[in-house]
Design a protein around this motif. Structure first.
Motif, PDB file in Angstrom:
ATOM      1  N   GLY A  50       0.817  -1.195   0.000  1.00  0.00           N
ATOM      2  CA  GLY A  50       0.000   0.000   0.000  1.00  0.00           C
ATOM      3  C   GLY A  50       0.852   1.246   0.000  1.00  0.00           C
ATOM      4  N   VAL A  51       0.177   2.370  -0.137  1.00  0.00           N
ATOM      5  CA  VAL A  51       0.819   3.685  -0.039  1.00  0.00           C
ATOM      6  C   VAL A  51       0.024   4.482   0.988  1.00  0.00           C
ATOM      7  N   PHE A  52       0.708   4.895   2.031  1.00  0.00           N
ATOM      8  CA  PHE A  52       0.084   5.654   3.121  1.00  0.00           C
ATOM      9  C   PHE A  52      -1.190   4.976   3.639  1.00  0.00           C
ATOM     10  N   GLY A  53      -1.122   3.664   3.872  1.00  0.00           N
ATOM     11  CA  GLY A  53      -2.226   2.947   4.501  1.00  0.00           C
ATOM     12  C   GLY A  53      -3.350   2.529   3.578  1.00  0.00           C
ATOM     13  N   LYS A  54      -3.225   2.775   2.302  1.00  0.00           N
ATOM     14  CA  LYS A  54      -4.252   2.363   1.346  1.00  0.00           C
ATOM     15  C   LYS A  54      -3.692   1.276   0.446  1.00  0.00           C
ATOM     16  N   VAL A  55      -4.318   0.113   0.464  1.00  0.00           N
ATOM     17  CA  VAL A  55      -3.856  -1.011  -0.342  1.00  0.00           C
ATOM     18  C   VAL A  55      -3.882  -0.620  -1.816  1.00  0.00           C
ATOM     19  N   CYS A  56      -2.846  -1.046  -2.544  1.00  0.00           N
ATOM     20  CA  CYS A  56      -2.766  -0.736  -3.968  1.00  0.00           C
ATOM     21  C   CYS A  56      -2.053  -1.876  -4.692  1.00  0.00           C
ATOM     22  N   ARG A  57      -1.953  -1.724  -5.986  1.00  0.00           N
ATOM     23  CA  ARG A  57      -1.274  -2.733  -6.807  1.00  0.00           C
ATOM     24  C   ARG A  57       0.205  -2.386  -6.927  1.00  0.00           C
ATOM     25  N   LEU A  58       0.987  -3.390  -7.320  1.00  0.00           N
ATOM     26  CA  LEU A  58       2.423  -3.180  -7.474  1.00  0.00           C
ATOM     27  C   LEU A  58       2.756  -2.198  -8.586  1.00  0.00           C
ATOM     28  N   ASP A  59       1.867  -2.047  -9.562  1.00  0.00           N
ATOM     29  CA  ASP A  59       2.145  -1.137 -10.677  1.00  0.00           C
ATOM     30  C   ASP A  59       1.616   0.286 -10.428  1.00  0.00           C
ATOM     31  N   THR A  60       1.220   0.581  -9.212  1.00  0.00           N
ATOM     32  CA  THR A  60       0.736   1.921  -8.867  1.00  0.00           C
ATOM     33  C   THR A  60       1.874   2.938  -8.977  1.00  0.00           C
ATOM     34  N   PRO A  61       1.662   4.020  -9.715  1.00  0.00           N
ATOM     35  CA  PRO A  61       2.695   5.058  -9.804  1.00  0.00           C
ATOM     36  C   PRO A  61       2.851   5.804  -8.477  1.00  0.00           C
ATOM     37  N   LEU A  62       4.067   6.243  -8.226  1.00  0.00           N
ATOM     38  CA  LEU A  62       4.369   6.951  -6.983  1.00  0.00           C
ATOM     39  C   LEU A  62       4.572   8.437  -7.231  1.00  0.00           C
ATOM     40  N   LYS A  63       4.397   9.206  -6.141  1.00  0.00           N
ATOM     41  CA  LYS A  63       4.655  10.643  -6.148  1.00  0.00           C
ATOM     42  C   LYS A  63       5.737  10.936  -5.102  1.00  0.00           C
ATOM     43  N   GLU A  64       6.361  12.063  -5.267  1.00  0.00           N
ATOM     44  CA  GLU A  64       7.380  12.522  -4.315  1.00  0.00           C
ATOM     45  C   GLU A  64       6.856  12.402  -2.887  1.00  0.00           C
ATOM     46  N   GLY A  65       7.656  11.778  -2.021  1.00  0.00           N
ATOM     47  CA  GLY A  65       7.319  11.682  -0.606  1.00  0.00           C
ATOM     48  C   GLY A  65       6.416  10.528  -0.223  1.00  0.00           C
ATOM     49  N   ASP A  66       5.972   9.714  -1.199  1.00  0.00           N
ATOM     50  CA  ASP A  66       5.099   8.588  -0.863  1.00  0.00           C
ATOM     51  C   ASP A  66       5.793   7.588   0.052  1.00  0.00           C
ATOM     52  N   ARG A  67       4.995   6.918   0.880  1.00  0.00           N
ATOM     53  CA  ARG A  67       5.484   5.855   1.762  1.00  0.00           C
ATOM     54  C   ARG A  67       4.878   4.536   1.286  1.00  0.00           C
ATOM     55  N   VAL A  68       5.724   3.679   0.737  1.00  0.00           N
ATOM     56  CA  VAL A  68       5.312   2.352   0.275  1.00  0.00           C
ATOM     57  C   VAL A  68       5.367   1.408   1.466  1.00  0.00           C
ATOM     58  N   GLU A  69       4.278   0.699   1.710  1.00  0.00           N
ATOM     59  CA  GLU A  69       4.189  -0.212   2.852  1.00  0.00           C
ATOM     60  C   GLU A  69       3.999  -1.638   2.363  1.00  0.00           C
ATOM     61  N   ILE A  70       4.762  -2.543   2.921  1.00  0.00           N
ATOM     62  CA  ILE A  70       4.598  -3.970   2.642  1.00  0.00           C
ATOM     63  C   ILE A  70       3.923  -4.565   3.862  1.00  0.00           C
ATOM     64  N   TYR A  71       2.749  -5.130   3.655  1.00  0.00           N
ATOM     65  CA  TYR A  71       1.965  -5.657   4.772  1.00  0.00           C
ATOM     66  C   TYR A  71       2.227  -7.142   4.953  1.00  0.00           C
ATOM     67  N   ARG A  72       2.319  -7.558   6.180  1.00  0.00           N
ATOM     68  CA  ARG A  72       2.443  -8.996   6.475  1.00  0.00           C
ATOM     69  C   ARG A  72       1.084  -9.503   6.924  1.00  0.00           C
ATOM     70  N   ALA A  73       0.924 -10.799   6.828  1.00  0.00           N
ATOM     71  CA  ALA A  73      -0.341 -11.395   7.260  1.00  0.00           C
ATOM     72  C   ALA A  73      -0.529 -11.148   8.749  1.00  0.00           C
ATOM     73  N   ILE A  74      -1.733 -10.829   9.123  1.00  0.00           N
ATOM     74  CA  ILE A  74      -2.037 -10.634  10.541  1.00  0.00           C
ATOM     75  C   ILE A  74      -2.602 -11.939  11.069  1.00  0.00           C
ATOM     76  N   THR A  75      -1.957 -12.456  12.068  1.00  0.00           N
ATOM     77  CA  THR A  75      -2.419 -13.709  12.674  1.00  0.00           C
ATOM     78  C   THR A  75      -2.641 -13.485  14.153  1.00  0.00           C
ATOM     79  N   TRP A  76      -3.565 -14.228  14.685  1.00  0.00           N
ATOM     80  CA  TRP A  76      -3.867 -14.140  16.102  1.00  0.00           C
ATOM     81  C   TRP A  76      -3.778 -15.528  16.686  1.00  0.00           C
ATOM     82  N   LYS A  77      -3.067 -15.622  17.799  1.00  0.00           N
ATOM     83  CA  LYS A  77      -2.942 -16.900  18.473  1.00  0.00           C
ATOM     84  C   LYS A  77      -3.450 -16.722  19.896  1.00  0.00           C
ATOM     85  N   GLU A  78      -4.346 -17.594  20.308  1.00  0.00           N
ATOM     86  CA  GLU A  78      -4.897 -17.520  21.653  1.00  0.00           C
ATOM     87  C   GLU A  78      -3.803 -17.761  22.670  1.00  0.00           C
TER      88      GLU A  78
END
Length: 88
Positions: A50-78
């Motif tokens: 994603g970029v700044f917390g919004k999920v996007c595709r890998l081919d999304t164009p970027l702008k100056e100052g963008d923050r690219v985020e790689i999300y990991r799977a969220i898992t919960w263990k009791e």
């Protein structure tokens, strides 16, 4: 242009500034950052980005100052040590 690539694990967070050309995409910034060499478990075919917390595709164009985020799977263990739940 300058963008950032970030990735967070439970006990480690990485923020990398990357200088890219003006036609950079999410994928090209990730590739240029070499973050996958540091974290070979990153699987861009299955993990969301994603970029700044919004999920996007890998081919999304970027702008100056963008923050690219790689999300990991969220898992919960009791938590097995939580004995308070037995009283419910």
């Amino acid at each position: 242009m300058k963008v950032s690539v970030v990735y967070a694990l439970p006990k480690e967070q990485v923020w990398m500034d990357v200088m890219t050309d003006d036609s950079a995409t999410v994928l090209s910034a990730i590739t240029q950052s070499n973050i996958i060499r540091l974290f070979p478990d990153i699987d861009l075919e299955n993990q969301k980005v994603g970029v700044f917390g919004k999920v996007c595709r890998l081919d999304t164009p970027l702008k100056e100052g963008d923050r690219v985020e790689i999300y990991r799977a969220i898992t919960w263990k009791e938590d097995d040590d939580d004995e308070d739940d037995d009283d419910l």
